[in-house]
Design a protein around this motif. Structure first.
Motif, PDB file in Angstrom:
ATOM      1  N   ARG A 158      17.519  63.804  78.682  1.00  0.00           N
ATOM      2  CA  ARG A 158      17.561  64.178  77.271  1.00  0.00           C
ATOM      3  C   ARG A 158      18.560  63.376  76.453  1.00  0.00           C
ATOM      4  NH1 ARG A 158      18.271  70.554  77.218  1.00  0.00           N
ATOM      5  NH2 ARG A 158      19.647  70.043  78.966  1.00  0.00           N
ATOM      6  N   GLY A 159      19.634  62.907  77.077  1.00  0.00           N
ATOM      7  CA  GLY A 159      20.634  62.170  76.329  1.00  0.00           C
ATOM      8  C   GLY A 159      20.090  60.940  75.634  1.00  0.00           C
ATOM      9  N   LYS A 160      19.006  60.357  76.159  1.00  0.00           N
ATOM     10  CA  LYS A 160      18.444  59.121  75.602  1.00  0.00           C
ATOM     11  C   LYS A 160      17.362  59.371  74.551  1.00  0.00           C
ATOM     12  CE  LYS A 160      17.168  57.221  79.571  1.00  0.00           C
ATOM     13  NZ  LYS A 160      16.685  56.168  80.493  1.00  0.00           N
ATOM     14  N   VAL A 161      17.066  60.635  74.249  1.00  0.00           N
ATOM     15  CA  VAL A 161      15.915  60.960  73.388  1.00  0.00           C
ATOM     16  C   VAL A 161      16.332  61.034  71.926  1.00  0.00           C
ATOM     17  CG1 VAL A 161      14.132  62.671  72.895  1.00  0.00           C
ATOM     18  CG2 VAL A 161      14.756  62.167  75.270  1.00  0.00           C
ATOM     19  N   GLY A 257      21.511  54.370  73.370  1.00  0.00           N
ATOM     20  CA  GLY A 257      22.736  55.103  73.074  1.00  0.00           C
ATOM     21  C   GLY A 257      23.578  55.235  74.328  1.00  0.00           C
ATOM     22  N   PRO A 258      23.305  56.267  75.155  1.00  0.00           N
ATOM     23  CA  PRO A 258      24.140  56.498  76.338  1.00  0.00           C
ATOM     24  C   PRO A 258      23.696  55.741  77.573  1.00  0.00           C
ATOM     25  CG  PRO A 258      22.611  58.300  76.086  1.00  0.00           C
ATOM     26  CD  PRO A 258      22.367  57.379  74.916  1.00  0.00           C
ATOM     27  N   SER A 259      22.866  54.715  77.408  1.00  0.00           N
ATOM     28  CA  SER A 259      22.469  53.869  78.541  1.00  0.00           C
ATOM     29  C   SER A 259      22.768  52.411  78.172  1.00  0.00           C
ATOM     30  CB  SER A 259      20.989  54.057  78.880  1.00  0.00           C
ATOM     31  OG  SER A 259      20.162  53.832  77.752  1.00  0.00           O
ATOM     32  N   PRO A 260      23.018  51.562  79.162  1.00  0.00           N
ATOM     33  CA  PRO A 260      23.538  50.212  78.884  1.00  0.00           C
ATOM     34  C   PRO A 260      22.465  49.213  78.463  1.00  0.00           C
ATOM     35  CG  PRO A 260      23.394  50.566  81.256  1.00  0.00           C
ATOM     36  CD  PRO A 260      22.984  51.861  80.603  1.00  0.00           C
ATOM     37  N   ALA A 261      22.438  48.869  77.185  1.00  0.00           N
ATOM     38  CA  ALA A 261      21.480  47.870  76.698  1.00  0.00           C
ATOM     39  C   ALA A 261      21.726  46.522  77.344  1.00  0.00           C
ATOM     40  CB  ALA A 261      21.568  47.758  75.181  1.00  0.00           C
ATOM     41  N   GLU A 262      22.977  46.207  77.678  1.00  0.00           N
ATOM     42  CA  GLU A 262      23.280  44.926  78.312  1.00  0.00           C
ATOM     43  C   GLU A 262      22.544  44.776  79.646  1.00  0.00           C
ATOM     44  OE1 GLU A 262      25.440  47.101  77.194  1.00  0.00           O
ATOM     45  OE2 GLU A 262      26.237  46.085  75.423  1.00  0.00           O
ATOM     46  N   GLU A 263      22.257  45.893  80.283  1.00  0.00           N
ATOM     47  CA  GLU A 263      21.595  45.865  81.577  1.00  0.00           C
ATOM     48  C   GLU A 263      20.102  46.150  81.472  1.00  0.00           C
ATOM     49  OE1 GLU A 263      22.156  47.808  86.066  1.00  0.00           O
ATOM     50  OE2 GLU A 263      23.465  48.416  84.421  1.00  0.00           O
ATOM     51  N   ARG A 277      25.471  53.963  66.554  1.00  0.00           N
ATOM     52  CA  ARG A 277      26.698  53.415  65.973  1.00  0.00           C
ATOM     53  C   ARG A 277      27.926  53.841  66.773  1.00  0.00           C
ATOM     54  NH1 ARG A 277      25.576  53.784  59.391  1.00  0.00           N
ATOM     55  NH2 ARG A 277      23.645  52.519  59.434  1.00  0.00           N
ATOM     56  N   VAL A 278      27.827  54.950  67.471  1.00  0.00           N
ATOM     57  CA  VAL A 278      28.885  55.341  68.398  1.00  0.00           C
ATOM     58  C   VAL A 278      28.632  54.609  69.717  1.00  0.00           C
ATOM     59  CG1 VAL A 278      29.940  57.240  69.674  1.00  0.00           C
ATOM     60  CG2 VAL A 278      29.150  57.595  67.325  1.00  0.00           C
ATOM     61  N   LEU A 283      30.190  57.829  73.977  1.00  0.00           N
ATOM     62  CA  LEU A 283      29.193  58.886  74.117  1.00  0.00           C
ATOM     63  C   LEU A 283      29.299  59.607  75.453  1.00  0.00           C
ATOM     64  CD1 LEU A 283      26.039  57.125  72.622  1.00  0.00           C
ATOM     65  CD2 LEU A 283      27.327  59.007  71.594  1.00  0.00           C
ATOM     66  N   ILE A 284      29.607  58.866  76.495  1.00  0.00           N
ATOM     67  CA  ILE A 284      29.615  59.474  77.827  1.00  0.00           C
ATOM     68  C   ILE A 284      31.023  59.828  78.302  1.00  0.00           C
ATOM     69  CG2 ILE A 284      27.501  58.275  78.446  1.00  0.00           C
ATOM     70  CD1 ILE A 284      29.127  56.352  80.152  1.00  0.00           C
ATOM     71  N   ALA A 285      31.994  59.733  77.394  1.00  0.00           N
ATOM     72  CA  ALA A 285      33.389  59.989  77.779  1.00  0.00           C
ATOM     73  C   ALA A 285      33.771  61.459  77.702  1.00  0.00           C
ATOM     74  CB  ALA A 285      34.338  59.170  76.909  1.00  0.00           C
ATOM     75  N   ALA A 286      32.929  62.290  77.103  1.00  0.00           N
ATOM     76  CA  ALA A 286      33.282  63.701  76.942  1.00  0.00           C
ATOM     77  C   ALA A 286      33.478  64.365  78.305  1.00  0.00           C
ATOM     78  CB  ALA A 286      32.187  64.420  76.167  1.00  0.00           C
TER      79      ALA A 286
END
Length: 323
Positions: A158-161, A257-263, A277-278, A283-286
Motif C-alpha cells: 500500500r505504501g506505493k499506491v 515514493g517509498p521505493s528506490p527509483a535509482e534501482e 517531493r518528500v 518516508l521510510i524513516a518513521a
C-alpha cells in the motif's frame, strides 16, 4: 543446448530479467529453455521461443520450494544454469556452466545488476514475447479510435499506491482540450485477485463512462503486454505492470515514493519517473514504518508533477513518433 533459467518471484523483477534470457536465446540458436519463477510471473514466459517448460515455484516452509525445483531439475544434464536468486541450486545440479547472481542489494539499477551476471555492459533491455492471439484479443478490447492512456493504480504494497482521485485527475488533465492527449480514452490495468480489484475499483468508478476500458484481472500477462502496446501512454505505480509497459515499448511514467527509483525505474529512452517531493529516506524513516501495514506514502506527489512528467515524455518522443 539446454538452459535452466531461475528468475524472480515477482512480476517486475521477472520482467527485468527477460533481457538476459533474450540474449541467451539469440546467442544460442535452437537452445531449449526451462524457466523457474514465481507463480505470478509464470505467464510472462508462455510465448518464449524454445521454451520446454515453466516451473512455478510455490513458496514452501523450510525452503521446500528449492528442494522441489531440484527434484524436477536433477534428471537433466544442463549446458547452462543461470540462477538470478543467488541460491546453491546451480552447484547441486549437473551443469557444464553456471552463472549465479550474488546475494544482497547493491547500488545501481537492477538491470545493470542482472547484466553483470553474464558480464553484459550495457545490459540487454527487457523484452516481451507475444503471439498473434494476444494481439487479436488486445485489438478486440482496445479497437482503433482516440489514443488510449493506460493507468496502473495498484502495487504489491500500500505504501506505493498513489491516491485513486489523483489518477482520475491525471487522466482528466492529459485528455482535456489542453492536455497532451486531448480526447483520449483510458484503460485501467490490474492483476487478478480481490486486493488488485479493490485498489482499482475507485478509479474505475470515477472515470468517464463510454471512454473507460476495464481490463482489471481480465487478461493473461502476454495479453496485457499486447494491450499495453496499443496505449499511447502508461502511468502507474512502481509495479510489475509498470515494467511490463516499458518492456512493451509504451511511453511509460513510473510513480515513485517509498521505493528506490535509482534501482527500479522503468527502463528505456521512452520512460520517465515522477517522484514524491518528500524523499524516500524520509518516508521510510518513521519509527512505526512497516511496508506490510503502513498506508500510502505517495501523498507528496501532486497531480501536476505527474502530468508534467507525462507531457514532457510525450513531447520528447513526438519527433520519433512522427517519422
Amino acid at each position: 543446448m539446454r538452459i535452466l533459467f531461475v528468475t524472480a518471484t515477482r512480476i517486475g523483477d521477472a520482467v527485468l530479467s527477460t533481457g538476459l534470457l533474450d540474449h541467451l536465446i539469440r546467442t544460442h540458436p535452437g537452445a531449449r529453455v526451462t524457466v523457474a519463477c514465481g507463480p505470478a510471473a509464470a505467464g510472462l514466459f508462455a510465448r518464449l521461443p524454445g521454451l520446454d517448460r515453466v516451473i512455478p515455484m510455490e513458496k514452501r516452509d523450510w525452503r521446500g520450494h528449492w528442494w522441489s525445483l531440484w527434484s524436477r531439475a536433477i534428471g537433466t544434464r544442463w549446458d547452462l544454469v543461470v540462477d538470478l536468486r543467488g541460491s546453491a541450486l546451480a552447484w547441486l545440479l549437473r551443469a557444464r556452466a553456471r552463472a549465479v547472481m550474488r546475494g544482497g542489494r547493491r547500488p545501481g539499477h537492477r538491470l545493470a545488476q542482472l547484466g553483470a551476471v553474464l558480464g553484459l555492459d550495457p545490459p540487454p533491455p527487457p523484452v516481451v514475447w507475444t503471439a498473434a492471439a494476444d494481439h487479436a484479443r488486445a485489438a478486440a478490447l482496445l479497437p482503433p479510435g482516440p489514443p488510449v492512456i493506460g493507468l496502473g493504480p495498484t502495487a504489491n504494497w500500500r505504501g506505493k499506491v498513489w491516491a485513486p482521485e489523483r489518477f482520475v485527475a491525471l487522466f482528466d488533465r492529459l485528455a482535456g482540450a489542453d492536455g497532451a492527449l486531448p480526447g483520449a480514452r483510458v484503460a485501467v490495468f490490474a492483476g487478478p485477485g480481490g486486493a488488485e480489484a479493490a485498489m482499482a475499483a475507485p478509479v474505475l468508478a470515477a472515470l468517464p463512462r463510454g471512454r473507460t476500458i476495464d481490463l482489471v484481472g481480465r487478461l493473461t500477462l502476454t495479453e496485457v503486454a499486447a494491450a499495453l502496446k496499443r496505449c499511447a501512454l502508461y502511468v502507474g505505480n512502481d509495479s510489475g505492470l509498470m515494467h511490463l509497459a516499458a518492456a512493451a515499448g509504451t511511453p511509460t511514467v513510473g510513480l515513485f515514493g517509498p521505493s528506490p527509483a535509482e534501482e527500479y525505474a522503468p527502463w528505456g529512452p521512452h520512460t520517465a519517473v515522477a517522484r514524491t517531493r518528500v524523499p524516500m529516506a524520509e518516508l521510510i524513516a518513521a519509527p512505526d514504518y512497516d511496508h506490510r501495514t503502513t498506508g500510502s506514502l505517495m501523498g507528496s506527489l501532486p497531480v501536476e508533477d505527474a502530468v508534467a512528467a507525462a507531457s514532457a515524455l510525450l513531447a520528447r518522443l513526438a519527433p520519433a513518433a512522427a517519422q
